[in-house]
Design an enzyme around this catalytic site. Structure first.
Site, mmCIF file in Angstrom:
data_model
loop_
_atom_site.group_PDB
_atom_site.id
_atom_site.type_symbol
_atom_site.label_atom_id
_atom_site.label_comp_id
_atom_site.label_asym_id
_atom_site.label_seq_id
_atom_site.Cartn_x
_atom_site.Cartn_y
_atom_site.Cartn_z
ATOM 1 N N GLU A 134 -4.681 0.154 -13.067
ATOM 2 C CA GLU A 134 -3.452 -0.281 -13.752
ATOM 3 C C GLU A 134 -2.940 -1.614 -13.188
ATOM 4 O OE1 GLU A 134 -3.667 2.100 -11.592
ATOM 5 O OE2 GLU A 134 -1.895 2.195 -10.297
ATOM 6 N N CYS A 162 -6.301 7.448 -8.076
ATOM 7 C CA CYS A 162 -5.875 7.496 -6.668
ATOM 8 C C CYS A 162 -5.462 8.922 -6.264
ATOM 9 C CB CYS A 162 -4.787 6.470 -6.387
ATOM 10 S SG CYS A 162 -4.589 6.156 -4.619
ATOM 11 N N HIS A 211 -6.959 1.530 -8.263
ATOM 12 C CA HIS A 211 -5.820 1.441 -9.192
ATOM 13 C C HIS A 211 -6.097 0.437 -10.323
ATOM 14 C CE1 HIS A 211 -2.697 3.875 -7.217
ATOM 15 N NE2 HIS A 211 -3.270 3.522 -6.085
#
Ligand code: MN
Length: 228
Positions: A203, A98, A201
Site C-alpha cells: 500500500e 504484514c 507493505h
C-alpha cells in the site's frame, strides 16, 4: 489513537489502494457474535487483512510472551483469526499484509518469531529507518507459486517494517517468498482460489511500482469472480 478509549485506526492508503484499483472498500467492525460475523462476510467478495502495529498475543500459537512488545486486543485478534477461518471455508479471496500475514499463518496453525532480531542470529534489520515508500531488501519468489503468477517476477525489492515473522509455516500453507537472510516474506494456500499473504507493505508502493500494484489487482480480480 484514542488514549485509553478503544478507537479504530486504519491507514487511509489501504482504502485508497482498493478504491483506486477499482474495488469498493468496506471496513468491518470487530463484532463478537458469530452470526453477526458471518453476515458481515456475506457482504464482501474478498478480504484485505491489514497490518496492525501491535503483535498477536503469543498464546494464540502456543507460546509464552518472551519480550515486552505491545499486543493487539484479544477482540481484534479473535475477530481476524475467525475471518481467516471463515474465508478458508468459503474460499473467499484473502490478501494478508504484514501483521495480516502473521494472522493468516497463526489462524492456520503456524507460529511466529516473537522478535526477529532477538531470535534469528544474522538476520537483516527488517525495521527500515526510511519511510515505507522506499524499498530496502530483496525477496526471492518460489517458482510456480501463486505469488509468482501474480507478479510475474522471481525476485523483487520490498519495503520492510516488521519485527516479527513466520517461524513455522502452517501445515496447509507454503512459503512463497524469502528474504536473503531466510526470513519468510510470503505464504499462500495452494488449494484455495486466492489466499496469499505478504510481509511487506504494497500500500506504500502501488502508486509507483506496477509489481506491487498487481497484488491488489489480483485480489480484486479474484473478488470479482466471487461476485460472478
Ligand atoms: Mn522484511
Amino acid at each position: 489513537m484514542g488514549g485509553h478509549e478503544p478507537t479504530y485506526f486504519l491507514r487511509a492508503r489501504y482504502i485508497r489502494a482498493v478504491e483506486e484499483l477499482g474495488g469498493i472498500p468496506l471496513i468491518l467492525p470487530l463484532v463478537a457474535e458469530p452470526s453477526a460475523r458471518r453476515r458481515l462476510l456475506d457482504l464482501v467478495d474478498g478480504l484485505l487483512i491489514t497490518g496492525s502495529g501491535p503483535d498477536l498475543p503469543p498464546h494464540l500459537y502456543g507460546e509464552e510472551q518472551h519480550y515486552e512488545f505491545p499486543l493487539v486486543s484479544e477482540r481484534r485478534a479473535d475477530f481476524e483469526l475467525e475471518l481467516v477461518h471463515q474465508a478458508r471455508k468459503r474460499d473467499l479471496p484473502v490478501l494478508g499484509i504484514c501483521g495480516g500475514m502473521q494472522t493468516v499463518n497463526v489462524a492456520c496453525g503456524g507460529s511466529l518469531y516473537q522478535d526477529i532480531s532477538a531470535q534469528v542470529p544474522g538476520a537483516l534489520d527488517h525495521r527500515q529507518k526510511t519511510t515505507a515508500v522506499h524499498v530496502v531488501h530483496s525477496v526471492t519468489v518460489a517458482p510456480q507459486s501463486l505469488l509468482n503468477k501474480v507478479i510475474a517476477k522471481s525476485k523483487l525489492m520490498v519495503n520492510s517494517s516488521h519485527h516479527q515473522s513466520v517461524k513455522t509455516v502452517a501445515p496447509s500453507l507454503k512459503a512463497s517468498a524469502m528474504a536473503p537472510d531466510g526470513i519468510i516474506e510470503a505464504i499462500e494456500s495452494p488449494p484455495h482460489r486466492f489466499l496469499l499473504a505478504i510481509q511487506w507493505h504494497p500500500e506504500f508502493l502501488f502508486e509507483r511500482h506496477a509489481v506491487h500494484r498487481r497484488l491488489f489487482e489480483a485480489l480484486l480480480r479474484a473478488a470479482r469472480r466471487t461476485r460472478a
